[in-house]
Design a protein around this motif. Structure first.
Motif, PDB file in Angstrom:
ATOM      1  N   GLY A  73      -1.604   4.092  -8.384  1.00 25.10           N
ATOM      2  CA  GLY A  73      -1.250   3.893  -9.785  1.00 25.10           C
ATOM      3  C   GLY A  73      -0.127   2.889  -9.953  1.00 25.10           C
ATOM      4  N   VAL A  74       0.910   3.018  -9.100  1.00 21.10           N
ATOM      5  CA  VAL A  74       2.032   2.072  -9.148  1.00 21.10           C
ATOM      6  C   VAL A  74       1.541   0.657  -8.862  1.00 21.10           C
ATOM      7  CG1 VAL A  74       4.223   1.418  -8.087  1.00 21.10           C
ATOM      8  CG2 VAL A  74       3.707   3.833  -8.470  1.00 21.10           C
ATOM      9  N   TRP A  75       0.688   0.521  -7.837  1.00 20.01           N
ATOM     10  CA  TRP A  75       0.182  -0.801  -7.467  1.00 20.01           C
ATOM     11  C   TRP A  75      -0.686  -1.391  -8.565  1.00 20.01           C
ATOM     12  CZ3 TRP A  75       0.935  -4.927  -4.934  1.00 20.01           C
ATOM     13  CH2 TRP A  75      -0.099  -5.815  -4.626  1.00 20.01           C
ATOM     14  N   ALA A  76      -1.466  -0.558  -9.247  1.00 14.70           N
ATOM     15  CA  ALA A  76      -2.331  -1.047 -10.316  1.00 14.70           C
ATOM     16  C   ALA A  76      -1.502  -1.631 -11.455  1.00 14.70           C
ATOM     17  CB  ALA A  76      -3.223   0.076 -10.824  1.00 14.70           C
ATOM     18  N   ILE A  77      -0.445  -0.919 -11.857  1.00 16.58           N
ATOM     19  CA  ILE A  77       0.428  -1.414 -12.932  1.00 16.58           C
ATOM     20  C   ILE A  77       1.145  -2.687 -12.483  1.00 16.58           C
ATOM     21  CG2 ILE A  77       2.450  -0.890 -14.345  1.00 16.58           C
ATOM     22  CD1 ILE A  77       1.636   2.061 -14.210  1.00 16.58           C
ATOM     23  N   TYR A  78       1.666  -2.656 -11.267  1.00 14.31           N
ATOM     24  CA  TYR A  78       2.396  -3.798 -10.727  1.00 14.31           C
ATOM     25  C   TYR A  78       1.495  -5.041 -10.659  1.00 14.31           C
ATOM     26  CZ  TYR A  78       5.150  -6.555  -7.383  1.00 14.31           C
ATOM     27  OH  TYR A  78       5.857  -7.555  -6.756  1.00 14.31           O
TER      28      TYR A  78
END
Length: 253
Positions: free
Chosen positions: A5-10
């Motif tokens: 999830g963090v990587w997707a937003i980033y």
């Protein structure tokens, strides 16, 4: 932690910058070059040095900090404001992503873009004036801490804003003036009293002073105080964001 999830937003936020590469990178670099031409040429020809440092070199940390603050606030605020504006914020809030993970994604991307821009401006400055960094570790620390702290502040601003006018209000009428009055292009020791004392109430003074110390070993205030103010601002922003997600202020209504 939901790293996906963090990587997707980033990744989404970084991709947005690549789509606006001219605005994100080329524009600030051209603006910095103009600052050197105007300030370095016009003022530098009359003010040879400040505290034993050539004026052109002296303004480099201030120019980097000016771009770092404005870009950190702008990138983070627009990143979270658009989901609110389009209504997709509710999908984000209902996704299996915690508040900390959401902040990591948005703030991490904003801080990354600002640090990259700061490094590019530093490299651009080397074409105009001689650059030396006496304390590279301190320079990297101030670069990262400032980018993260003001990206957090921009994230708060993006949640607070109800319109694009409000979104641009704080950077235009607060951040930029405080940076110009924070010793970016001069030493506050050059100011007469009581203006020097008044300048000490400007938090940007401590950021610029600490960053300049990492270059030349000289600053307007003690390096420990500069570091303390920077860390204190970061902690305050973290506390405000924690309260926002706990209360749902301007997120759920």
């Amino acid at each position: 932690m939901n790293l996906h999830g963090v990587w997707a937003i980033y990744r989404f936020e970084m991709a947005r910058s690549l789509r606006t590469l001219w605005q994100s990178l080329v524009g600030p670099v051209l603006t910095t070059s103009l600052y050197f031409i105007v300030f370095g040429g016009a003022i530098g020809s009359r003010m040879q040095s400040v505290d034993g440092v050539g004026y052109g070199s002296f303004i480099v940390p201030g120019l980097i900090m000016l771009s770092l603050l404005t870009q950190s606030v702008g990138n983070a605020s627009i990143g979270i404001y658009f989901p609110k504006f389009t209504g997709t914020i509710f999908e984000l809030l209902s996704a299996p992503v915690s508040a900390m993970e959401m902040v990591l994604g948005y703030v991490g991307a904003a801080a990354t873009k600002s640090v990259v821009l700061g490094v590019i401006i530093l490299a651009t400055s080397a074409f105009f004036v001689p650059i030396r960094v006496l304390h590279p570790g301190a320079m990297i620390a101030f670069l990262l801490l400032t980018a993260i702290a003001f990206s957090l502040f921009g994230f708060i601003l993006g949640i607070w804003a109800k319109s694009f006018e409000q979104l641009n209000f704080v950077p235009m009428l607060l951040i930029t003036p405080l940076t110009f009055l924070g010793g970016s292009f001069y030493s506050i020791d050059m100011l007469p009293q009581p203006w020097r004392t008044v300048s000490l109430f400007n938090p940007v003074v401590y950021l610029v002073s600490g960053f300049r110390w990492s270059f030349f070993g000289k600053g307007d205030v003690d390096i420990a105080v500069s570091l303390g103010v920077t860390l204190g601002f970061l902690v305050v922003c973290l506390g405000i964001i924690a309260w926002i997600f706990k209360s749902g202020w301007r997120l759920k209504n």
